[in-house]
Design an enzyme around this catalytic site. Structure first.
Site, PDB file in Angstrom:
ATOM      1  N   ASP A 280      33.147  73.707 -39.003  1.00  0.00           N
ATOM      2  CA  ASP A 280      32.580  73.619 -39.838  1.00  0.00           C
ATOM      3  C   ASP A 280      31.093  74.067 -39.194  1.00  0.00           C
ATOM      4  O   ASP A 280      30.191  73.989 -38.433  1.00  0.00           O
ATOM      5  CB  ASP A 280      31.798  72.680 -40.735  1.00  0.00           C
ATOM      6  CG  ASP A 280      30.924  73.419 -41.630  1.00  0.00           C
ATOM      7  OD1 ASP A 280      31.396  73.424 -42.864  1.00  0.00           O
ATOM      8  OD2 ASP A 280      29.159  72.770 -41.856  1.00  0.00           O
ATOM      9  N   GLU A 322      35.704  77.757 -39.383  1.00  0.00           N
ATOM     10  CA  GLU A 322      35.078  78.863 -40.907  1.00  0.00           C
ATOM     11  C   GLU A 322      32.935  79.220 -40.360  1.00  0.00           C
ATOM     12  O   GLU A 322      31.975  78.633 -40.062  1.00  0.00           O
ATOM     13  CB  GLU A 322      33.831  77.190 -41.733  1.00  0.00           C
ATOM     14  CG  GLU A 322      33.813  77.370 -42.744  1.00  0.00           C
ATOM     15  CD  GLU A 322      31.930  77.900 -42.873  1.00  0.00           C
ATOM     16  OE1 GLU A 322      31.435  78.120 -44.331  1.00  0.00           O
ATOM     17  OE2 GLU A 322      31.119  77.143 -41.857  1.00  0.00           O
TER      18      GLU A 322
END
Length: 639
Positions: A280, A322
């Site tokens: 992330d 991501e």
């Protein structure tokens, strides 16, 4: 390939001294195989400090290897023998919040039959790790990387769920937040308590001099509720870097100790049975003055080194980037140049998602065709995650040069898309919500479920249902036909609409993305077998796409997707050249009938080809064209 130096083999031998000889040999072979990737990357980031870090990492990897369960060792061998397992045409992803899907981790295990009915082979459970109390950015403000959220269960529950999913042929995917921790994390608390070791885990500035210089080129991620990128901490007597929120402290990846901490976390999660780690906010992890502090070269070196550590200890684990970045930056997260095929195995194809919604609004594929052609090829050992939407808002990542190349003004097109999907544009059936409007830049992102963006909430006549179902089928056919791993967001398979009560839950009132994160409507899911309902039609269409896709080797991810020249602006062609023959996909992105010339089918050897979706043979009509009905899709293969 440069093997690891003898002293590192000695480190491994010391840790593995009680392991069977064949296991020690296996570890050493992996160490030699991945050593150069590890050393090259760490040296690029940490220079002379890399040597000590490497010794620590080898000890960590050997320890994790020794503690890995027999079942996971077997999985490592399976994945090593079939390294392209995640590129298979049978892959289908599903993404959800565990609590909103089922309640807790044990309850998720009870829904495996539902997932298998759809054809799911890859389950992404959104943030599972213990976040800070209160507002926590949907779980992305992690307070403890080694504990599961208390309302979801325990690490033992996570291990049990991962094992049940493996038995069902489903790989567990979860998030690893790399850029920041919650201000309540033990590292941050130790820094506030005056520990200089942990203070160096963060970017702390004594005054506003350097933060002000950085701010000159830093974009604001959440301008509404978290303006700026720095927060004053009285306990630290300084300004802490906080890209996303004041209670999310960016970690300092220039510190080798930070790298070691995260490497250990990767190995810990891998030994719980996690098969894919979603990295992330990876684009933000390295900072450089005078830039937007995204996509810096060190990001890719750090990822390469983390991946090498994982390959040595637990090669069944994959990395997914991501990186919601500009199209020209996107391919670097799958490896370009010296990092070719050495960084993340999977990355989000954000551009494809944006172009799907752009085509449906404009009823024109011209911009999409140009933009998708402009993305360089990625390593054949990697793949995209394709999706119509995700848990996040949709930001209109339209490249200004791409727009100009097809006669559009990029800014004006973004404004049109925001107007269209918020329902402001005359005649728009979409009912999305504007998220994070920035009056200075004109940026307006959009929240909304796929069904609400496709017109479900605006239906006034029975015929409207055909258009809604058509748009949803088209969007999913594009992500299924592009290759890679298509991922369906929870509820889109039964056409769930925006949650009208999204703001009523504690902590959600300032974030309308919760409108497209409704709790799973299991009553609505009961309609999935009823072809007279919208949920039943959407579920059946999606299931048919999944079954058809899994029977087409052309959709194996290592086969590149090409976008040929358009014959009609309303029809997007996608070509995949496979040794078995071509697959030509045609997508009518309009609400009208549209033609595709028969002579172009002849060029590809597809005259009289079979449509894999319907089973019918397709021949041009008397006018020499093949006609596609509104939102029609053809997947043409040689007979």
């Amino acid at each position: 390939m440069r093997p690891a130096p003898p002293e590192l083999h000695a480190e491994a031998h010391h840790v593995l001294r009680d392991q069977p000889r064949h296991q020690v040999e296996l570890f050493e072979l992996r160490l030699d195989r991945w050593w150069q990737d590890l050393d090259d990357a760490l040296t690029a980031v940490y220079g002379p400090a890399a040597a000590d870090l490497e010794r620590r990492l080898v000890r960590m990897a050997a320890t994790a290897f020794a503690e890995r369960s027999p079942d996971l060792h077997r999985l490592d061998l399976q994945r090593t023998l079939d390294p392209g397992w995640f590129q298979d045409e049978s892959m289908l992803g599903y993404a959800c919040y565990a609590d909103r899907f089922a309640g807790d981790l044990t309850a998720v295990a009870g829904k495996i039959d539902y997932l298998r009915e759809l054809g799911v082979t890859y389950l992404h459970l959104m943030p599972l790790l213990q976040p800070r109390d209160g507002d926590n950015d949907g779980g992305y403000a992690v307070a403890d990387y080694r504990r599961v959220r208390t309302d979801l269960g325990t690490m033992d529950d996570l291990q049990a769920l991962a094992a049940e999913l493996r038995k069902a042929g489903i790989s567990l995917v979860m998030d690893l937040v790399l850029n920041h921790v919650a201000a309540e994390h033990a590292w941050a608390q130790a820094a506030r308590d005056g520990d200089p070791h942990y203070r160096d885990y963060f970017y702390v500035f004594p005054d506003r001099t350097e933060p002000d210089r950085y701010e000159q080129t830093l974009p604001e991620v959440f301008p509404d509720f978290a303006p700026g990128s720095f927060t004053h901490s009285p306990e630290l007597d300084g300004w802490v870097w906080t890209t996303f929120n004041s209670w999310q402290w960016d970690v300092n990846w220039t510190n080798p100790d930070v790298f070691a901490e995260y490497a250990d976390i990767v190995l810990f999660l891998a030994n719980q049975g996690v098969q894919v780690l979603r990295l992330d906010a990876i684009a933000f992890v390295f900072k450089r003055m005078g830039t937007n502090c995204q996509n810096q070269p060190e990001v890719h070196a750090i990822t390469q080194a983390l991946r090498a550590v994982a390959r040595i200890a637990c090669p069944a684990v994959l990395f997914k980037a991501e990186a919601i970045v500009a199209p020209q930056d996107l391919v670097h997260y799958l490896g370009q140049g010296a990092h070719h095929g050495k960084v993340s195995d999977i990355a989000y194809h954000n551009s494809l998602m944006v172009q799907i919604w752009s085509m449906l609004a404009a009823q024109d594929a011209t911009l999409a065709a140009h933009a998708l052609r402009a993305i360089p090829p990625v390593p054949a050992t990697t793949t995209w995650v394709t999706y119509a939407r995700c848990h996040d808002d949709i930001g209109w990542a339209i490249d200004a040069a791409d727009a100009a190349a097809v006669g559009l003004n990029g800014f004006e097109h973004q404004r049109f898309l925001s107007d269209y999907y918020s329902g402001l544009y005359p005649g728009s059936p979409a009912r999305g919500l504007v998220f994070q409007e920035n009056p200075d830049t004109g940026d307006r992102r959009i929240s909304g479920t796929a069904a609400s963006l496709s017109g479900l909430d605006a239906m006034t006549a029975p015929a409207d249902a055909d258009l809604v179902v058509g748009r949803l089928f088209l969007a999913h056919a594009i992500i299924m036909g592009w290759g890679g791993i298509p991922v369906v967001w929870m509820g889109d398979e039964i056409a769930m609409s925006n949650d009208p009560h999204w703001a009523e839950e504690p902590g959600h009132g300032d974030d309308n993305r919760w409108a497209h994160r409704p709790r799973m409507d299991w009553d609505r899911a009961q309609q999935r077998g009823d072809s007279s309902t919208v949920p039943g039609r959407v579920f059946a269409g999606l299931r048919h796409l999944v079954r058809t896709r899994s029977a087409l080797p052309h959709l194996q991810a290592s086969v590149a997707a090409e976008v040929p020249l358009l014959s009609d602006p309303g029809v997007l062609p996608v070509l995949r050249r496979h040794p078995l023959g071509p697959l030509l996909e045609l997508f009518n992105v309009t609400a009208d009938w549209r033609p595709f010339p028969g002579w172009r089918l002849a060029e590809y050897g597809l005259t009289g080809a079979r449509d894999a979706l319907s089973g019918e043979h397709i021949h041009p009509g008397s006018d020499g064209n093949v006609w596609l009905h509104p939102y029609g899709v053809l997947w043409l293969v040689p007979e």
